[in-house]
Design a protein around this motif. Structure first.
Motif, mmCIF file in Angstrom:
data_model
loop_
_atom_site.group_PDB
_atom_site.id
_atom_site.type_symbol
_atom_site.label_atom_id
_atom_site.label_comp_id
_atom_site.label_asym_id
_atom_site.label_seq_id
_atom_site.Cartn_x
_atom_site.Cartn_y
_atom_site.Cartn_z
ATOM 1 N N GLN A 196 16.324 58.861 34.084
ATOM 2 C CA GLN A 196 16.678 58.505 32.355
ATOM 3 C C GLN A 196 15.314 58.379 31.697
ATOM 4 O O GLN A 196 15.782 58.236 30.599
ATOM 5 C CB GLN A 196 16.559 56.944 32.712
ATOM 6 N N THR A 211 26.750 63.274 31.385
ATOM 7 C CA THR A 211 25.726 62.178 32.034
ATOM 8 C C THR A 211 26.891 61.671 32.948
ATOM 9 O O THR A 211 27.790 60.812 33.129
ATOM 10 C CB THR A 211 25.139 61.432 30.773
ATOM 11 N N SER A 236 20.969 55.884 34.657
ATOM 12 C CA SER A 236 21.775 56.637 33.924
ATOM 13 C C SER A 236 21.041 58.191 34.005
ATOM 14 O O SER A 236 19.666 58.366 34.287
ATOM 15 C CB SER A 236 21.406 56.418 32.445
ATOM 16 N N TYR A 237 21.857 59.312 34.533
ATOM 17 C CA TYR A 237 20.932 61.036 35.203
ATOM 18 C C TYR A 237 21.714 61.984 33.738
ATOM 19 O O TYR A 237 22.846 61.734 33.289
ATOM 20 C CB TYR A 237 21.736 61.439 36.906
ATOM 21 N N HIS A 238 21.386 62.732 33.785
ATOM 22 C CA HIS A 238 21.569 63.813 33.312
ATOM 23 C C HIS A 238 21.597 65.089 34.031
ATOM 24 O O HIS A 238 21.118 65.562 34.632
ATOM 25 C CB HIS A 238 20.386 64.655 32.148
#
Length: 431
Positions: free
Chosen positions: A144, A199, A206-208
């Motif tokens: 994040q 995502t 949260s991650y991408h």
């Protein structure tokens, strides 16, 4: 005074004082009804007895308070452990039965349930990480704070270095930008790599997820499949024609009496055998390749090359390096590129062999003293060759073999003098 800062302690103290007040009031009422006069001053033993009773009541109430407080503290410790995603801590009930014991048992049951869910989540995360690590497509995960926190081994093809060396890097630092849509900043990289982004959330974070698809590799695979289909058709037709033709020519050659006819038959047969060998070499593109990676030291590679080409004048520049390759495929690639270097160099030339490591990449370079590379675009195109007797298969197969070992091959002109340099690069596992 510290005792009165806690609401639960104040509650027990107030109730204790209230209990003493009720007892005093009760004694006064009973004495008044029975006509007993309570003296204002009492003997010392009587006062001591009353003080002892009050102390015993306070002591028992203090024990009850400590036990109740311990129950709440154990519940608090367990909840605090949950916040840290530690579900292994279980509170021992302060009472063997009753509502408090039931509360602790319910909390322990919740801990077991959460621990099982965490185990399942960890297993799923592990399986996903393992799946990502074995994929041939470069995959990056940013946290994040937009810092790189995970990647797979295929990222080596993207950055020419292991992703671990880029950990905590921001997208811009590795040539990516998330706005307006995820893409590469460099124009050439943007033409080669297609970037997909999504995502996901894990443990409330949260991650991408960034997936880089090599369009060039996809086109190359389609090209290889097209060549394989073409070669299968050509090989079938040529073999069907050459087999009877060769047999007829061999019978006719035995009947030829004129030496010139005999020599002519020899030439035709030689070209038939050459064509058969040509078809056999290209048929390698249709054969499945089984890669068995082994660890070879730079010294072993150097000795192997010098043993295969004893008539070549070598200049060796050897640094501590290890190659993780398939020895059979690796040797076949080396033989091909060194033969090309020998054929391109004039007689008496010196070939330079460099073996070294840079940024966790094992590098092998072969430098010749020929005329250099004239047409870079067609070097790895099948059937293309700058040699009169060339078949246009060597470099194409070499690149195919090198890529099967997760490496890369390039051919360019030397910077220090006239000649060409062929460079092979292979990733070095960090473990």
């Amino acid at each position: 005074m510290h005792l009165f800062k806690e609401p639960l302690a104040r509650y027990f103290v107030v109730k204790f004082l209230l209990l003493i007040a009720i007892e005093i009031a009760g004694v006064c009422v009973v004495s008044w009804q029975m006509g007993i006069n309570i003296p204002i001053s009492m003997p010392l033993p009587t006062l001591l007895l009353i003080a002892a009773l009050v102390f015993c009541q306070g002591f028992l109430l203090k024990q009850l308070y400590d036990r109740c407080k311990l129950s709440f503290e154990r519940c608090s410790y367990q909840a605090e452990a949950w916040l840290k995603r530690d579900f292994s801590l279980k509170a021992k009930p302060t009472f063997s039965s009753g509502v408090v014991a039931q509360l602790h048992n319910q909390l322990n049951a919740i801990s077991d349930m959460l621990q099982n869910e965490k185990t399942d989540d960890d297993m799923q995360s592990f399986l996903v990480a393992e799946l990502i690590s074995v994929l041939n497509t470069p995959i990056l995960i940013f946290d994040q704070r937009m810092q790189l926190c995970f990647g797979n081994d295929a990222c080596f093809h993207l950055f020419q270095k292991p992703w671990q060396t880029l950990r905590y890097s921001h997208p811009e630092a590795i040539g990516l930008t998330p706005s307006p849509q995820w893409h590469f900043i460099d124009i050439q990289s943007n033409k080669r790599w297609q970037v997909r982004h999504s995502t996901f959330t894990q443990q409330s974070r949260s991650y991408h997820l960034v997936v880089c698809i090599d369009i060039q590799q996809a086109l190359r695979d389609q090209e290889l499949q097209a060549w394989q289909r073409l070669i299968r058709v050509i090989s079938h037709e040529i073999r069907n024609s050459l087999t009877p033709v060769s047999a007829i020519l061999e019978r006719l050659q035995t009947r030829a009496k004129d030496p010139r006819d005999h020599e002519a038959f020899n030439i035709v047969l030689e070209r038939c055998f050459h064509l058969q060998d040509f078809i056999h070499k290209y048929s390698q593109l249709n054969q499945p390749i089984k890669v068995e990676i082994k660890r070879l030291s730079g010294l072993e590679v150097s000795k192997t090359i010098q043993g295969l080409f004893t008539d070549v004048a070598w200049q060796i520049e050897l640094s501590p390096v290890y190659f993780h390759v398939d020895p059979t495929l690796f040797n076949q690639v080396l033989i091909n590129i060194i033969k090309n270097a020998i054929e391109a160099s004039p007689a008496g030339s010196v070939l330079t062999l460099k073996l070294y490591t840079k940024d966790n990449i094992a590098i092998l370079e072969v430098l010749d003293e020929g005329t250099g590379v004239a047409n870079h675009d067609n070097l790895f195109v099948p059937f293309y060759s700058t040699k009169q007797t060339g078949e246009g298969i060597g470099l194409y197969l070499s690149r195919y073999f090198v890529e099967q070992m997760s490496g890369s091959i390039s051919l360019s002109n030397r910077q220090d003098k006239q000649g060409a340099v062929c460079q092979l690069t292979f990733p070095v596992p960090l473990n």
